[in-house]
Enzyme design. Structure first.
Site, PDB file in Angstrom:
ATOM      1  N   HIS A   1      92.332 -55.775 -81.872  1.00  0.00           N
ATOM      2  CA  HIS A   1      91.662 -54.510 -81.605  1.00  0.00           C
ATOM      3  C   HIS A   1      92.244 -53.788 -80.394  1.00  0.00           C
ATOM      4  O   HIS A   1      91.717 -52.752 -79.991  1.00  0.00           O
ATOM      5  CB  HIS A   1      90.168 -54.734 -81.355  1.00  0.00           C
ATOM      6  CG  HIS A   1      89.399 -55.208 -82.552  1.00  0.00           C
ATOM      7  ND1 HIS A   1      89.531 -56.471 -83.053  1.00  0.00           N
ATOM      8  CD2 HIS A   1      88.500 -54.577 -83.341  1.00  0.00           C
ATOM      9  CE1 HIS A   1      88.728 -56.610 -84.105  1.00  0.00           C
ATOM     10  NE2 HIS A   1      88.092 -55.471 -84.302  1.00  0.00           N
TER      11      HIS A   1
ATOM     12  N   GLU B   1      93.928 -51.617 -96.016  1.00  0.00           N
ATOM     13  CA  GLU B   1      94.870 -50.678 -95.401  1.00  0.00           C
ATOM     14  C   GLU B   1      96.065 -50.379 -96.294  1.00  0.00           C
ATOM     15  O   GLU B   1      96.542 -49.240 -96.342  1.00  0.00           O
ATOM     16  CB  GLU B   1      95.318 -51.217 -94.041  1.00  0.00           C
ATOM     17  CG  GLU B   1      94.256 -51.134 -92.955  1.00  0.00           C
ATOM     18  CD  GLU B   1      93.192 -52.210 -93.053  1.00  0.00           C
ATOM     19  OE1 GLU B   1      92.172 -52.096 -92.367  1.00  0.00           O
ATOM     20  OE2 GLU B   1      93.404 -53.170 -93.840  1.00  0.00           O
TER      21      GLU B   1
END
Length: 324
Positions: free
Chosen positions: A129, A60
């Protein structure tokens, strides 16, 4: 008019942005061949080519760092973070570089970067998540943050974010990706940084954003069956906050409940409550109440429904402000 899911509306919005501007690139983990975990980018690589829809490594910080460099060269990158909890390796790049570059260069280097973050819980996923990190980004000057709650906004807001000269973080409600609505693809879009009244009412103002908006609407419907009228306002924009409609509503109702999935402690609701208490002090008939997640790590999937604020918890807060 087309009946679209939130995911499909985002897909068509991205297509429109890519058609309109060849410098728009889509990048992220599995956004190409797979079409993204939630299929938001499905078909884009086939139609626009691998040079404009780029499958990145699982890194990321590298995704955002590359996007910063591309923006400096005149491109308009749209970065997908696969899940909300995965954004933190890129947090340093976002807050110390992306958010500050335009100010650091006195406006000479715009940063037209969009960061798409599937946000919130309700899909039965594990830790990392299902989180709601919007407050961490809203606190950072130089970033614009918006929160999608429906397919109409999904279609238009992603295009408006891509067109912005500033970095925009778009929070997308992952448990509502499959919710459908009628979308007029030729309509005049609602301004990006404006909140909106989505249900009128007279007794209590309820403010929400993203995945909490459908919860607030369900609560309002249930309250109506008991003779109570709730006005529901979708913030839509988290930074900058547009509290004009909220203040106008509170001056009529005298009561305010703010709901969001993120923990109540230092959440967006705290800022809304403080600002309304300051501007509408003499109109308030009860303290502003906040409904949100608990100050604990996101729980296992089997008990996440106990963690997420639902219509019953929101209605309990409505009862309290009405009984005050």
């Amino acid at each position: 008019m087309q009946r679209l899911s939130v995911a499909k509306a985002l897909n068509l919005g991205l297509r429109a942005a890519m058609d309109a501007e060849p410098r728009v690139l889509v990048m992220g983990e599995d956004v190409g061949a797979l079409g993204g975990v939630f299929r938001v980018t499905e078909g884009l690589a086939k139609d626009f080519g691998e040079d404009r829809v780029v499958d990145t490594p699982l890194a990321e910080a590298g995704i955002i760092g590359t996007a910063i460099g591309l923006a400096m060269r005149g491109y308009r990158p749209v970065c997908e973070i696969q899940f909300d909890g995965f954004v933190f390796p890129a947090y340093d790049q976002i807050v110390t570089q992306l958010a500050k570059m335009t100010h650091r260069t006195r406006g000479a280097t715009p940063m037209p970067v969009v960061i798409r973050i599937p946000s919130g819980g309700g899909i039965g996923a594990v830790e990392h998540h299902s989180e709601s990190p919007e407050t961490l980004f809203a606190h950072v000057t130089g970033l614009r943050c918006v929160s999608v709650s429906n397919a109409v906004d999904a279609y238009w807001m992603i295009q408006q974010a891509v067109a912005s000269p500033d970095p925009v973080v778009v929070f997308e409600p992952k448990r509502h990706y499959w919710d459908k609505a009628e979308v007029d693809l030729d309509a005049e879009p609602y301004p990006l940084h404006r909140s909106r009244v989505v249900r009128t009412g007279t007794d209590v103002t309820v403010v929400a954003h993203g995945p909490s908006v459908p919860v607030a609407l369900r609560a309002a419907q249930a309250a109506a069956s008991e003779g109570r009228s709730l006005e529901v306002i979708d913030l839509r924009t988290i930074s900058p906050l547009d509290l004009g409609p909220v203040e106008e509503s509170v001056r009529r109702t005298g009561r305010l409940v703010v709901a969001h999935e993120a923990p109540v402690f230092l959440g967006i609701g705290a800022e809304v409550a403080a600002r309304v208490a300051e501007s509408c002090f003499y109109s308030l008939e009860a303290p502003v109440l906040r409904v949100g997640g608990f100050s604990v790590p996101y729980p296992a999937a089997r008990i996440e429904e106990e963690y997420l604020p639902d219509a019953d918890r929101l209605l309990e807060a409505v009862d309290r402000v009405l009984d005050h």
